[in-house]
Design a protein around this motif. Structure first.
Motif, PDB file in Angstrom:
ATOM      1  N   SER A  57     -48.737 -64.352  13.117  1.00 34.50           N
ATOM      2  CA  SER A  57     -49.758 -65.248  13.637  1.00 34.50           C
ATOM      3  C   SER A  57     -50.843 -64.399  14.281  1.00 34.50           C
ATOM      4  O   SER A  57     -50.539 -63.451  14.999  1.00 34.50           O
ATOM      5  CB  SER A  57     -49.154 -66.207  14.674  1.00 34.50           C
ATOM      6  OG  SER A  57     -50.148 -67.054  15.201  1.00 34.50           O
ATOM      7  N   ASP A  58     -52.098 -64.734  14.011  1.00 30.01           N
ATOM      8  CA  ASP A  58     -53.163 -63.942  14.626  1.00 30.01           C
ATOM      9  C   ASP A  58     -53.677 -64.565  15.926  1.00 30.01           C
ATOM     10  O   ASP A  58     -54.677 -64.135  16.465  1.00 30.01           O
ATOM     11  CB  ASP A  58     -54.316 -63.696  13.646  1.00 30.01           C
ATOM     12  CG  ASP A  58     -55.021 -64.955  13.203  1.00 30.01           C
ATOM     13  OD1 ASP A  58     -54.625 -66.052  13.637  1.00 30.01           O
ATOM     14  OD2 ASP A  58     -55.968 -64.840  12.403  1.00 30.01           O
ATOM     15  N   ARG A  59     -52.950 -65.588  16.418  1.00 27.39           N
ATOM     16  CA  ARG A  59     -53.255 -66.177  17.725  1.00 27.39           C
ATOM     17  C   ARG A  59     -52.009 -66.891  18.232  1.00 27.39           C
ATOM     18  O   ARG A  59     -51.153 -67.294  17.442  1.00 27.39           O
ATOM     19  CB  ARG A  59     -54.432 -67.135  17.637  1.00 27.39           C
ATOM     20  CG  ARG A  59     -54.126 -68.359  16.830  1.00 27.39           C
ATOM     21  CD  ARG A  59     -55.301 -69.296  16.794  1.00 27.39           C
ATOM     22  NE  ARG A  59     -54.900 -70.521  16.135  1.00 27.39           N
ATOM     23  CZ  ARG A  59     -55.611 -71.604  16.111  1.00 27.39           C
ATOM     24  NH1 ARG A  59     -56.780 -71.623  16.720  1.00 27.39           N
ATOM     25  NH2 ARG A  59     -55.195 -72.664  15.494  1.00 27.39           N
ATOM     26  N   PRO A  60     -51.871 -67.078  19.537  1.00 23.28           N
ATOM     27  CA  PRO A  60     -50.721 -67.823  20.059  1.00 23.28           C
ATOM     28  C   PRO A  60     -50.817 -69.290  19.634  1.00 23.28           C
ATOM     29  O   PRO A  60     -51.887 -69.893  19.698  1.00 23.28           O
ATOM     30  CB  PRO A  60     -50.853 -67.685  21.579  1.00 23.28           C
ATOM     31  CG  PRO A  60     -51.775 -66.545  21.793  1.00 23.28           C
ATOM     32  CD  PRO A  60     -52.672 -66.484  20.601  1.00 23.28           C
ATOM     33  N   GLN A  61     -49.698 -69.857  19.190  1.00 19.60           N
ATOM     34  CA  GLN A  61     -49.685 -71.253  18.754  1.00 19.60           C
ATOM     35  C   GLN A  61     -48.259 -71.778  18.708  1.00 19.60           C
ATOM     36  O   GLN A  61     -47.303 -71.032  18.759  1.00 19.60           O
ATOM     37  CB  GLN A  61     -50.356 -71.404  17.390  1.00 19.60           C
ATOM     38  CG  GLN A  61     -49.661 -70.637  16.287  1.00 19.60           C
ATOM     39  CD  GLN A  61     -50.363 -70.818  14.959  1.00 19.60           C
ATOM     40  OE1 GLN A  61     -50.884 -71.880  14.670  1.00 19.60           O
ATOM     41  NE2 GLN A  61     -50.383 -69.771  14.157  1.00 19.60           N
ATOM     42  N   ARG A  62     -48.156 -73.088  18.593  1.00 20.91           N
ATOM     43  CA  ARG A  62     -46.867 -73.759  18.499  1.00 20.91           C
ATOM     44  C   ARG A  62     -46.596 -74.073  17.039  1.00 20.91           C
ATOM     45  O   ARG A  62     -47.489 -74.425  16.275  1.00 20.91           O
ATOM     46  CB  ARG A  62     -46.909 -75.057  19.306  1.00 20.91           C
ATOM     47  CG  ARG A  62     -45.612 -75.848  19.284  1.00 20.91           C
ATOM     48  CD  ARG A  62     -45.798 -77.216  19.917  1.00 20.91           C
ATOM     49  NE  ARG A  62     -46.639 -78.098  19.130  1.00 20.91           N
ATOM     50  CZ  ARG A  62     -46.217 -78.825  18.097  1.00 20.91           C
ATOM     51  NH1 ARG A  62     -44.980 -78.751  17.706  1.00 20.91           N
ATOM     52  NH2 ARG A  62     -47.062 -79.605  17.448  1.00 20.91           N
ATOM     53  N   SER A  63     -45.345 -73.950  16.627  1.00 21.83           N
ATOM     54  CA  SER A  63     -44.971 -74.331  15.266  1.00 21.83           C
ATOM     55  C   SER A  63     -43.619 -75.032  15.305  1.00 21.83           C
ATOM     56  O   SER A  63     -42.805 -74.805  16.192  1.00 21.83           O
ATOM     57  CB  SER A  63     -44.907 -73.121  14.341  1.00 21.83           C
ATOM     58  OG  SER A  63     -43.796 -72.325  14.665  1.00 21.83           O
ATOM     59  N   VAL A  64     -43.391 -75.879  14.326  1.00 21.53           N
ATOM     60  CA  VAL A  64     -42.136 -76.587  14.193  1.00 21.53           C
ATOM     61  C   VAL A  64     -41.508 -76.148  12.873  1.00 21.53           C
ATOM     62  O   VAL A  64     -42.173 -76.101  11.837  1.00 21.53           O
ATOM     63  CB  VAL A  64     -42.355 -78.116  14.201  1.00 21.53           C
ATOM     64  CG1 VAL A  64     -41.049 -78.850  13.949  1.00 21.53           C
ATOM     65  CG2 VAL A  64     -42.972 -78.549  15.513  1.00 21.53           C
ATOM     66  N   ILE A  73     -42.450 -75.149   7.494  1.00 22.79           N
ATOM     67  CA  ILE A  73     -43.113 -74.677   8.705  1.00 22.79           C
ATOM     68  C   ILE A  73     -44.348 -75.549   8.927  1.00 22.79           C
ATOM     69  O   ILE A  73     -45.185 -75.694   8.035  1.00 22.79           O
ATOM     70  CB  ILE A  73     -43.511 -73.202   8.580  1.00 22.79           C
ATOM     71  CG1 ILE A  73     -42.255 -72.361   8.348  1.00 22.79           C
ATOM     72  CG2 ILE A  73     -44.257 -72.732   9.812  1.00 22.79           C
ATOM     73  CD1 ILE A  73     -42.525 -70.954   7.975  1.00 22.79           C
ATOM     74  N   ASP A  74     -44.436 -76.131  10.111  1.00 18.44           N
ATOM     75  CA  ASP A  74     -45.537 -77.013  10.478  1.00 18.44           C
ATOM     76  C   ASP A  74     -46.286 -76.381  11.640  1.00 18.44           C
ATOM     77  O   ASP A  74     -45.718 -76.162  12.703  1.00 18.44           O
ATOM     78  CB  ASP A  74     -44.988 -78.386  10.878  1.00 18.44           C
ATOM     79  CG  ASP A  74     -46.062 -79.354  11.336  1.00 18.44           C
ATOM     80  OD1 ASP A  74     -47.261 -79.061  11.125  1.00 18.44           O
ATOM     81  OD2 ASP A  74     -45.706 -80.391  11.902  1.00 18.44           O
ATOM     82  N   THR A  75     -47.559 -76.074  11.441  1.00 19.91           N
ATOM     83  CA  THR A  75     -48.375 -75.513  12.512  1.00 19.91           C
ATOM     84  C   THR A  75     -49.322 -76.544  13.109  1.00 19.91           C
ATOM     85  O   THR A  75     -50.152 -76.203  13.933  1.00 19.91           O
ATOM     86  CB  THR A  75     -49.199 -74.316  12.003  1.00 19.91           C
ATOM     87  OG1 THR A  75     -50.041 -74.766  10.943  1.00 19.91           O
ATOM     88  CG2 THR A  75     -48.302 -73.193  11.538  1.00 19.91           C
ATOM     89  N   GLY A  76     -49.215 -77.785  12.697  1.00 22.58           N
ATOM     90  CA  GLY A  76     -50.110 -78.816  13.189  1.00 22.58           C
ATOM     91  C   GLY A  76     -51.308 -79.020  12.284  1.00 22.58           C
ATOM     92  O   GLY A  76     -51.928 -80.070  12.281  1.00 22.58           O
TER      93      GLY A  76
END
Length: 176
Positions: free
Chosen positions: A68-75, A115-118
């Motif tokens: 990931s090239d930035r902090p984020q939430r994933s499911v 994988i779901d990143t929104g």
């Protein structure tokens, strides 16, 4: 007999010379692979900020390496290709490479991981590497195997034809 041999050799030469047409994988509306994934091998893009570098199955645990090239939430959703409850887990990705381990239900070696990143859902097939020669395989590998098989059949056919024409075989002829 000579005409038969010439026709047989011509058919084998034509079969070996013709190249099979390979299918091209053209992604439709595929996101760009984020920068910084050059150590991944062949990354699977999830969205413009996320890519899956590696996916493997270790017993009942799916191991994903996600860039990931930035902090984020994933499911992450897992399913062993059968009906039932689909377990999911939420993970927070830091910038750079992240190792995600997810317990999967009892499986026979194949698991689907979503994988779901929104912004986008991407499914990845995760298999255990229990085979003698592990993949991934593509169209070139299938073409190489086909050419190798056709070549060996052609060479054995030519060899047996020459043996029969020259009379250099030791087997008695069958009468009945």
């Amino acid at each position: 007999m000579n005409r038969f041999l010439i026709v047989l050799l011509a058919l084998v030469a034509i079969a070996l010379a013709s190249a099979p047409a390979g299918a091209q994988d053209v992604p439709i509306d595929a996101p760009d692979v984020p920068n910084g994934t050059n150590g991944c091998g062949e990354p699977i893009p999830v969205d413009n900020h996320t890519a899956v570098c590696d996916a493997s199955l270790d017993g009942n645990t799916a191991v994903l390496v996600v860039y990931s090239d930035r902090p984020q939430r994933s499911v992450v959703l897992t399913s062993p290709y059968r009906e039932g409850v689909i377990p999911q887990s939420e993970h927070y990705l830091r910038e750079g490479r992240n190792r995600i381990t997810v317990r999967v239900p009892e499986t026979s070696g194949d698991v689907g991981v979503t994988i779901d990143t929104g912004r986008r859902l991407v499914g990845v097939s995760v298999t255990s590497s229990s085979s003698l020669i592990a993949g991934p395989f593509d169209g070139r590998d299938a073409q190489t195997a086909a050419v190798g098989g056709a070549s060996s059949v052609g060479l054995v056919t030519i060899y047996l034809t020459f043996r029969a024409v020259l009379g250099k075989h030791d087997e008695p002829e069958r009468i009945a």
